[in-house]
Design an enzyme around this catalytic site. Structure first.
Site, mmCIF file in Angstrom:
data_model
loop_
_atom_site.group_PDB
_atom_site.id
_atom_site.type_symbol
_atom_site.label_atom_id
_atom_site.label_comp_id
_atom_site.label_asym_id
_atom_site.label_seq_id
_atom_site.Cartn_x
_atom_site.Cartn_y
_atom_site.Cartn_z
ATOM 1 N N PRO A 1 0.652 -1.301 0.076
ATOM 2 C CG PRO A 1 -0.983 -1.613 1.465
ATOM 3 C CD PRO A 1 0.214 -2.165 1.200
ATOM 4 C CB CYS A 2 3.740 2.428 1.655
ATOM 5 S SG CYS A 2 4.889 0.964 1.671
ATOM 6 C CG ASP A 3 5.464 0.929 -4.808
ATOM 7 O OD1 ASP A 3 6.507 0.809 -4.641
ATOM 8 O OD2 ASP A 3 5.059 1.191 -6.120
#
Length: 151
Positions: free
Chosen positions: A104-106
């Site tokens: 999710p943080c990409d």
């Protein structure tokens, strides 16, 4: 003179949160060649995964990262990506995109995954937290029971 984006990144890798992980051996900064940085993350078996981060417009835009071969200075062969079960095989999936991790943080992975915002709020990119968020997510994955080995 470095850009404001690079200065923000350098401040983040010199922050207490990032340095705490570095001093404990969980991860560390290898090098910066702006807008890229190489950061290694230690896996549960003691091996290190080197990630090449693309940091354009940092920290406003989330980074994206790919497994990297430091010896050849090229993308890590997909056959050498981390493997294991469930979350590991989902996150480290070169068949999805060999230039990004499916987390999710990409920056690339979050596109088209609006449900992740409710499902995984602790893994979303947060400019106020910075690069520590991304490396912590990877470190947690590589230290999980789902991790089997580096190939």
């Amino acid at each position: 003179m470095s850009s404001l984006d690079q200065q923000a990144f350098e401040a983040d890798v010199n922050s207490g949160a990032f340095l705490n992980g570095s001093f404990s051996g969980r991860w560390g900064l290898d090098s910066i060649a702006w807008p890229h940085a190489l950061i290694w993350v230690r896996a549960g078996d003691g091996s290190q995964l080197l990630l090449r981060f693309e940091l354009t417009n940092y920290p406003r835009n989330a980074p994206t990262a790919q497994p990297w071969d430091g010896e050849s200075n090229a993308a890590l062969s997909p056959s050498r990506w981390p493997c294991g079960h469930d979350r590991i095989n989902a996150a480290f999936n070169p068949n999805w995109n060999a230039s990004a991790l499916y987390i999710p943080c990409d920056r690339i992975a979050i596109q088209g995954h609006e449900a992740w915002r409710q499902q995984h709020p602790s893994m979303l990119w947060d400019p106020a937290v910075g690069i520590h968020r991304y490396v912590r997510v990877v470190s947690d994955l590589l230290g999980s029971p789902d991790y089997a080995r580096a190939q």
